[in-house]
Write a protein that holds these residues in place. Structure first.
Motif, PDB file in Angstrom:
ATOM      1  N   MET A  51       0.820  -1.217   0.000  1.00 24.49           N
ATOM      2  CA  MET A  51       0.000   0.000   0.000  1.00 24.49           C
ATOM      3  C   MET A  51       0.855   1.269   0.000  1.00 24.49           C
ATOM      4  O   MET A  51       0.469   2.266  -0.596  1.00 24.49           O
ATOM      5  CB  MET A  51      -0.929   0.010   1.216  1.00 24.49           C
ATOM      6  N   THR A  52       2.002   1.250   0.663  1.00 26.26           N
ATOM      7  CA  THR A  52       2.774   2.481   0.789  1.00 26.26           C
ATOM      8  C   THR A  52       3.785   2.696  -0.327  1.00 26.26           C
ATOM      9  O   THR A  52       4.127   3.840  -0.628  1.00 26.26           O
ATOM     10  CB  THR A  52       3.520   2.524   2.129  1.00 26.26           C
ATOM     11  N   PHE A  53       4.300   1.635  -0.943  1.00 29.98           N
ATOM     12  CA  PHE A  53       5.336   1.796  -1.960  1.00 29.98           C
ATOM     13  C   PHE A  53       4.886   2.655  -3.131  1.00 29.98           C
ATOM     14  O   PHE A  53       5.592   3.597  -3.509  1.00 29.98           O
ATOM     15  CB  PHE A  53       5.829   0.429  -2.443  1.00 29.98           C
ATOM     16  N   PRO A  54       3.715   2.428  -3.744  1.00 27.70           N
ATOM     17  CA  PRO A  54       3.303   3.319  -4.841  1.00 27.70           C
ATOM     18  C   PRO A  54       3.070   4.756  -4.373  1.00 27.70           C
ATOM     19  O   PRO A  54       3.341   5.703  -5.112  1.00 27.70           O
ATOM     20  CB  PRO A  54       1.997   2.707  -5.343  1.00 27.70           C
ATOM     21  N   ALA A  55       2.609   4.912  -3.139  1.00 25.25           N
ATOM     22  CA  ALA A  55       2.372   6.259  -2.622  1.00 25.25           C
ATOM     23  C   ALA A  55       3.672   7.026  -2.453  1.00 25.25           C
ATOM     24  O   ALA A  55       3.711   8.240  -2.655  1.00 25.25           O
ATOM     25  CB  ALA A  55       1.626   6.186  -1.294  1.00 25.25           C
ATOM     26  N   SER A  62       7.906  14.443  -9.138  1.00 22.96           N
ATOM     27  CA  SER A  62       8.697  13.585 -10.012  1.00 22.96           C
ATOM     28  C   SER A  62       8.864  12.218  -9.361  1.00 22.96           C
ATOM     29  O   SER A  62       9.082  12.119  -8.146  1.00 22.96           O
ATOM     30  CB  SER A  62      10.071  14.207 -10.250  1.00 22.96           C
ATOM     31  N   VAL A  63       8.786  11.186 -10.153  1.00 20.84           N
ATOM     32  CA  VAL A  63       9.001   9.839  -9.634  1.00 20.84           C
ATOM     33  C   VAL A  63      10.443   9.688  -9.148  1.00 20.84           C
ATOM     34  O   VAL A  63      10.713   8.966  -8.182  1.00 20.84           O
ATOM     35  CB  VAL A  63       8.685   8.788 -10.725  1.00 20.84           C
ATOM     36  N   TRP A  64      11.361  10.416  -9.779  1.00 21.68           N
ATOM     37  CA  TRP A  64      12.770  10.303  -9.415  1.00 21.68           C
ATOM     38  C   TRP A  64      13.043  10.851  -8.021  1.00 21.68           C
ATOM     39  O   TRP A  64      13.876  10.294  -7.290  1.00 21.68           O
ATOM     40  CB  TRP A  64      13.636  11.009 -10.455  1.00 21.68           C
ATOM     41  N   SER A  65      12.384  11.931  -7.638  1.00 21.36           N
ATOM     42  CA  SER A  65      12.594  12.442  -6.286  1.00 21.36           C
ATOM     43  C   SER A  65      11.988  11.494  -5.251  1.00 21.36           C
ATOM     44  O   SER A  65      12.546  11.316  -4.164  1.00 21.36           O
ATOM     45  CB  SER A  65      12.021  13.847  -6.141  1.00 21.36           C
ATOM     46  N   GLY A  66      10.868  10.875  -5.583  1.00 15.68           N
ATOM     47  CA  GLY A  66      10.300   9.871  -4.692  1.00 15.68           C
ATOM     48  C   GLY A  66      11.195   8.657  -4.564  1.00 15.68           C
ATOM     49  O   GLY A  66      11.360   8.093  -3.470  1.00 15.68           O
ATOM     50  N   LEU A  92      14.123  16.117   3.181  1.00  9.77           N
ATOM     51  CA  LEU A  92      15.197  16.961   2.651  1.00  9.77           C
ATOM     52  C   LEU A  92      15.657  16.498   1.269  1.00  9.77           C
ATOM     53  O   LEU A  92      15.918  17.325   0.390  1.00  9.77           O
ATOM     54  CB  LEU A  92      16.382  16.972   3.612  1.00  9.77           C
ATOM     55  N   SER A  93      15.728  15.200   1.077  1.00 13.47           N
ATOM     56  CA  SER A  93      16.160  14.698  -0.231  1.00 13.47           C
ATOM     57  C   SER A  93      15.134  15.022  -1.307  1.00 13.47           C
ATOM     58  O   SER A  93      15.497  15.380  -2.435  1.00 13.47           O
ATOM     59  CB  SER A  93      16.432  13.196  -0.166  1.00 13.47           C
ATOM     60  N   VAL A  94      13.860  14.931  -0.973  1.00 13.81           N
ATOM     61  CA  VAL A  94      12.819  15.309  -1.952  1.00 13.81           C
ATOM     62  C   VAL A  94      12.888  16.803  -2.234  1.00 13.81           C
ATOM     63  O   VAL A  94      12.810  17.230  -3.394  1.00 13.81           O
ATOM     64  CB  VAL A  94      11.413  14.915  -1.445  1.00 13.81           C
ATOM     65  N   PHE A  95      13.049  17.597  -1.191  1.00 13.20           N
ATOM     66  CA  PHE A  95      13.136  19.040  -1.379  1.00 13.20           C
ATOM     67  C   PHE A  95      14.297  19.421  -2.273  1.00 13.20           C
ATOM     68  O   PHE A  95      14.156  20.206  -3.220  1.00 13.20           O
ATOM     69  CB  PHE A  95      13.259  19.747  -0.026  1.00 13.20           C
ATOM     70  N   LEU A  96      15.452  18.856  -2.005  1.00 15.61           N
ATOM     71  CA  LEU A  96      16.628  19.177  -2.817  1.00 15.61           C
ATOM     72  C   LEU A  96      16.484  18.664  -4.248  1.00 15.61           C
ATOM     73  O   LEU A  96      16.879  19.340  -5.193  1.00 15.61           O
ATOM     74  CB  LEU A  96      17.887  18.593  -2.169  1.00 15.61           C
TER      75      LEU A  96
END
Length: 101
Positions: A51-55, A62-66, A92-96
């Protein structure tokens, strides 16, 4: 249209009820098979992961930031960091990643 919705809801309720009741009625004794016990032990974890992996991948622009956040989270969790630390570094990694791309 509303009549069909009630039929769909009734069918879903029946299926959910049967999934919960059938094991109680069909299995009376303790399960001793190691494979079945191991399988049943991991079912909640697998369900949560499914349930959580696709979310995780679809929660960002972007899928890449996820994907980057997922990799960072797995790495930090593997190294035994706390849940708060993992969450902060994933954010932080998503933000950057979103800021730089």
């Amino acid at each position: 249209m509303t009549g069909n919705a009630y039929i769909y809801i009734a069918i879903m309720a029946g299926v959910s009820y049967l999934i919960r009741v059938l094991p109680l009625t069909l299995i009376r004794k303790e399960i001793t098979n190691r494979f079945v016990r191991s399988f049943l032990y991991y079912v909640p974890y697998v369900t949560l992961a499914v349930m959580t992996f696709p979310a995780i991948l679809n929660a960002t622009n972007s899928v890449w930031s996820g994907l980057l956040a997922l990799i960072v989270g797995i790495a930090l969790a593997w190294w035994g960091k706390s849940l708060l630390t993992v969450a902060v570094f994933c954010c932080l990694s998503v933000f950057l990643a979103e800021f730089l791309v």
